[in-house]
Design a protein around this motif. Structure first.
Motif, PDB file in Angstrom:
ATOM      1  N   THR A  72     103.701 156.872  53.603  1.00 54.55           N
ATOM      2  CA  THR A  72     102.459 156.854  54.360  1.00 54.55           C
ATOM      3  C   THR A  72     102.001 158.293  54.566  1.00 54.55           C
ATOM      4  O   THR A  72     102.796 159.234  54.408  1.00 54.55           O
ATOM      5  N   PRO A  73     100.729 158.510  54.912  1.00 55.77           N
ATOM      6  CA  PRO A  73     100.261 159.882  55.162  1.00 55.77           C
ATOM      7  C   PRO A  73     101.019 160.566  56.294  1.00 55.77           C
ATOM      8  O   PRO A  73     101.102 161.796  56.329  1.00 55.77           O
ATOM      9  N   LYS A  74     101.575 159.768  57.229  1.00 53.72           N
ATOM     10  CA  LYS A  74     102.241 160.348  58.387  1.00 53.72           C
ATOM     11  C   LYS A  74     103.769 160.321  58.299  1.00 53.72           C
ATOM     12  O   LYS A  74     104.449 160.794  59.203  1.00 53.72           O
ATOM     13  N   ALA A  75     104.303 159.759  57.223  1.00 52.47           N
ATOM     14  CA  ALA A  75     105.757 159.649  57.113  1.00 52.47           C
ATOM     15  C   ALA A  75     106.195 159.973  55.695  1.00 52.47           C
ATOM     16  O   ALA A  75     105.455 159.756  54.738  1.00 52.47           O
ATOM     17  N   PRO A  91      98.262 150.215  54.944  1.00 56.39           N
ATOM     18  CA  PRO A  91      98.519 151.566  55.450  1.00 56.39           C
ATOM     19  C   PRO A  91      99.642 152.267  54.686  1.00 56.39           C
ATOM     20  O   PRO A  91      99.961 153.421  54.979  1.00 56.39           O
ATOM     21  N   LEU A  92     100.245 151.572  53.696  1.00 59.95           N
ATOM     22  CA  LEU A  92     101.381 152.108  52.952  1.00 59.95           C
ATOM     23  C   LEU A  92     101.045 152.253  51.477  1.00 59.95           C
ATOM     24  O   LEU A  92     100.201 151.537  50.947  1.00 59.95           O
ATOM     25  N   LYS A  93     101.757 153.157  50.835  1.00 59.98           N
ATOM     26  CA  LYS A  93     101.658 153.297  49.380  1.00 59.98           C
ATOM     27  C   LYS A  93     103.011 152.966  48.776  1.00 59.98           C
ATOM     28  O   LYS A  93     104.038 153.532  49.166  1.00 59.98           O
ATOM     29  N   GLU A  94     103.020 152.008  47.846  1.00 57.08           N
ATOM     30  CA  GLU A  94     104.266 151.659  47.175  1.00 57.08           C
ATOM     31  C   GLU A  94     104.515 152.662  46.062  1.00 57.08           C
ATOM     32  O   GLU A  94     103.725 152.791  45.134  1.00 57.08           O
ATOM     33  N   GLU A  95     105.639 153.383  46.154  1.00 56.36           N
ATOM     34  CA  GLU A  95     105.972 154.417  45.175  1.00 56.36           C
ATOM     35  C   GLU A  95     106.795 153.870  44.014  1.00 56.36           C
ATOM     36  O   GLU A  95     106.593 154.263  42.867  1.00 56.36           O
ATOM     37  N   SER A  96     107.706 152.970  44.301  1.00 59.37           N
ATOM     38  CA  SER A  96     108.542 152.402  43.240  1.00 59.37           C
ATOM     39  C   SER A  96     109.180 151.106  43.731  1.00 59.37           C
ATOM     40  O   SER A  96     109.237 150.836  44.935  1.00 59.37           O
TER      41      SER A  96
END
Length: 200
Positions: free
Chosen positions: A41-44, A17-22
């Motif tokens: 996340t899409p909601k945070a 449910p998360l995207k790792e940005e860095s």
């Protein structure tokens, strides 16, 4: 059946449910590193977490049993908690190409003072999945022969080794005398095994 309900077995590898940005390493030591990970996340909005990584693979714990059924537990002084613990022998690799089985044999000799004719892996667990990508592999050692112990760190220069029956070790787990996670898991697993044997 309600069409909005889903029935399925637990799937640990379903989509995150998360995207790792860095990610960047902020601490590096002999045994572990710490990464600062930025996620979204899409909601945070973006947020940071800190993840502990093992440097040289899994940690190891060795549940050994003498021919008369006794388990060697090592008295260790643990600096983070300022207390003594009773633990099965354990530790980490000292080089990247040291296998977990080799670590198990080395730590059994160095900490408990035994070599074993049989060492088999019987379990593996994540120590603290909320902030660590760090596993411990558990081994069962039998056919023990006394051996010279190695040197130790400054916090416990020569820890004592005490021998307990499985029933005594189990009682110490239940009453809270043993608080080390790898030791608790190993003792409970042996206690629940058919014939109290993990090597079959």
């Amino acid at each position: 059946m309600n069409d909005t309900q889903t029935y399925r077995k637990f799937d640990p590898w379903r989509v995150s449910p998360l995207k790792e940005e860095s990610r960047k390493q902020i601490v590096s030591t002999h045994y572990f590193n710490v990464d600062q990970v930025s996620l979204s996340t899409p909601k945070a909005e973006r947020f940071d977490r800190f993840v502990l990584q093992s440097t040289n693979g899994d940690g190891v714990g060795v549940l050994a049993q003498t021919d008369d059924g006794r388990i060697p537990l090592v008295e260790q002084y643990r600096i983070p908690n300022h207390r003594w613990t009773l633990e099965i022998p354990g530790g980490q690799a000292i080089r990247r190409n040291e296998s977990t089985a080799d670590v198990a044999a080395r730590k059994l000799r160095e900490e408990a003072g035994y070599t074993a004719s049989s060492i088999v892996q019987f379990g593996r667990f994540i120590n603290m999945p909320s902030f660590a990508a760090y596993h411990t592999s558990l081994f069962f050692a039998t056919g023990l022969t006394p051996a010279d112990r190695g040197s130790f760190g400054p916090e416990t220069p020569r820890p004592d080794v005490r021998l307990f029956s499985l029933d005594e070790a189990y009682e110490m787990v239940v009453n809270g005398t043993i608080v080390d996670a790898k030791t608790i898991i190993a003792v409970l697993r042996l206690y629940a095994a058919p014939g109290h044997n993990l090597g079959q």
